[in-house]
Write a protein that holds these residues in place. Structure first.
Motif, PDB file in Angstrom:
ATOM      1  N   ALA A 154       0.833  -1.205   0.000  1.00 12.87           N
ATOM      2  CA  ALA A 154       0.000   0.000   0.000  1.00 12.87           C
ATOM      3  C   ALA A 154       0.870   1.257   0.000  1.00 12.87           C
ATOM      4  CB  ALA A 154      -0.929  -0.012   1.208  1.00 12.87           C
ATOM      5  N   VAL A 155       1.971   1.199   0.747  1.00 12.49           N
ATOM      6  CA  VAL A 155       2.857   2.364   0.799  1.00 12.49           C
ATOM      7  C   VAL A 155       3.484   2.610  -0.568  1.00 12.49           C
ATOM      8  CG1 VAL A 155       5.044   3.173   1.744  1.00 12.49           C
ATOM      9  CG2 VAL A 155       3.332   2.233   3.260  1.00 12.49           C
ATOM     10  N   ALA A 156       3.767   1.537  -1.280  1.00 11.11           N
ATOM     11  CA  ALA A 156       4.374   1.672  -2.614  1.00 11.11           C
ATOM     12  C   ALA A 156       3.457   2.421  -3.563  1.00 11.11           C
ATOM     13  CB  ALA A 156       4.715   0.297  -3.182  1.00 11.11           C
ATOM     14  N   ALA A 157       2.173   2.400  -3.307  1.00  9.56           N
ATOM     15  CA  ALA A 157       1.233   3.095  -4.183  1.00  9.56           C
ATOM     16  C   ALA A 157       1.259   4.601  -3.954  1.00  9.56           C
ATOM     17  CB  ALA A 157      -0.179   2.562  -3.961  1.00  9.56           C
ATOM     18  N   LYS A 158       1.936   5.019  -2.864  1.00 10.70           N
ATOM     19  CA  LYS A 158       2.137   6.435  -2.568  1.00 10.70           C
ATOM     20  C   LYS A 158       0.835   7.217  -2.473  1.00 10.70           C
ATOM     21  CE  LYS A 158       6.803   6.795  -4.282  1.00 10.70           C
ATOM     22  NZ  LYS A 158       7.189   6.019  -5.454  1.00 10.70           N
ATOM     23  N   GLY A 159      -0.181   6.586  -1.957  1.00  5.54           N
ATOM     24  CA  GLY A 159      -1.427   7.290  -1.689  1.00  5.54           C
ATOM     25  C   GLY A 159      -2.233   7.660  -2.913  1.00  5.54           C
ATOM     26  N   ARG A 160      -1.844   7.113  -4.061  1.00  4.16           N
ATOM     27  CA  ARG A 160      -2.553   7.511  -5.281  1.00  4.16           C
ATOM     28  C   ARG A 160      -3.867   6.777  -5.467  1.00  4.16           C
ATOM     29  NH1 ARG A 160       2.513   6.378  -8.162  1.00  4.16           N
ATOM     30  NH2 ARG A 160       3.870   8.129  -7.744  1.00  4.16           N
TER      31      ARG A 160
END
Lengths: 207, 94
Positions: A82-88
């Motif tokens: 989820a962090v890898a998605a950077k909140g997008r």
């Protein structure tokens, strides 16, 4: 603890900006920067961070219980993803938010605070969709985290990104498991030195 | 009162501006991702089928991740021995 607080602030800020309540949810694809889940570098970054997270899990063996250890690993894998998605994406924010809520609830040792969702749930436009289609869309919305009250086009977008991310997660974790289990004999007969490279490579050629 | 109602009607008006074309576009993008449908190479796949297969695929991916987490937790649990495997685990994850 500081990181938890910053995640909370992020969540509050999102609510204030009404990211989840906006009518216009379908963003212009050209302006949106997307995570390319198929790239080697993305997988490498994920694998590294996952290993770091797993190291932390090992350091605090709260219980030697198998179930809790499984839970911790699964959550770590999801959190790093989820962090890898950077909140997008909505699904990534939902994963982080739900993990945060659980952690805070456990720390404070009282009942989990009820999440107040949108006061007016956004319904799928009933004129457009047949009941079967609506039912399947509902099923899908339950599978993708944080997408139960989301418009149909947005749901499809989120599902597309979520699938790509999950595929990467599977690739990375499989490579990690193989690394730790002992690599199977490579067709090229390479030595164990190349094993570390295998951690980075996607299993299937990126399409 | 009436102004609030008209405002909400206006909001729902904005969301219904999303065209059928955009939806079919998104559906076909999703279609490309799902190996089941991609490998069958049939151009005529209904939206319902795409949604169904998407759900099945996501479920199977979840199961894979669960299985991998399980294996990892087993591996992390068995690091008592002095085998080469334990050494790898120790160097990587400890």
């Amino acid at each position: 603890m500081a990181s938890l607080i910053s995640y909370l602030k992020f969540e509050e800020e999102s609510k204030r900006k009404k990211l989840w309540k906006t009518g216009y949810e379908l963003r212009d694809p050209n302006s949106r920067s997307e995570t390319s889940w198929r790239s080697e570098s993305e997988q490498r970054i994920y694998s590294t961070k996952l290993v770091d997270a797993l190291r932390l899990v090992r350091r605090n063996p709260s219980t030697a219980d198998k179930v809790s250890s499984f839970r911790e690993i699964r959550e770590a894998a999801d959190r790093v993803l989820a962090v890898a998605a950077k909140g997008r994406t909505r699904w990534s924010r939902a994963i982080l938010a739900s993990q945060l809520r659980l952690r805070l609830a456990n720390n404070m040792k009282h009942k989990r605070a009820k999440v107040t969702g949108c006061s007016r749930p956004k319904r799928l436009e009933k004129k457009r969709f047949s009941p079967t289609l609506q039912r399947k869309a509902g099923l899908l919305s339950r599978l993708v985290p944080g997408c139960r009250k989301v418009s149909f086009p947005n749901l499809l977008e989120e599902a597309t990104d979520y699938i790509a991310a999950l595929e990467m997660q599977v690739r990375a974790m499989t490579a990690l498991t193989e690394l730790v289990t002992g690599p199977p004999v490579d067709r090229l007969g390479s030595t164990s030195n190349s094993v570390h490279c295998r951690l980075c490579l996607p299993r299937s050629p990126p399409s | 009162m009436s102004s609030r109602r008209s405002r909400s009607r206006q909001q729902s008006g904005v969301s219904s501006n999303i065209t059928d074309e955009q939806i079919t576009d998104l559906v076909s993008k999703l279609q490309q991702l799902i190996p089941e449908i991609r490998n069958r190479r049939s151009n005529k796949v209904s939206a319902s089928k795409v949604l169904q297969e998407t759900c099945n695929y996501i479920r199977s991916l979840h199961r894979e991740v669960d299985d991998l987490s399980d294996r990892l937790s087993d591996l992390l649990a068995t690091t008592d021995t002095d085998s080469a495997q334990a050494a790898i685990i120790r160097s990587l994850l400890m």
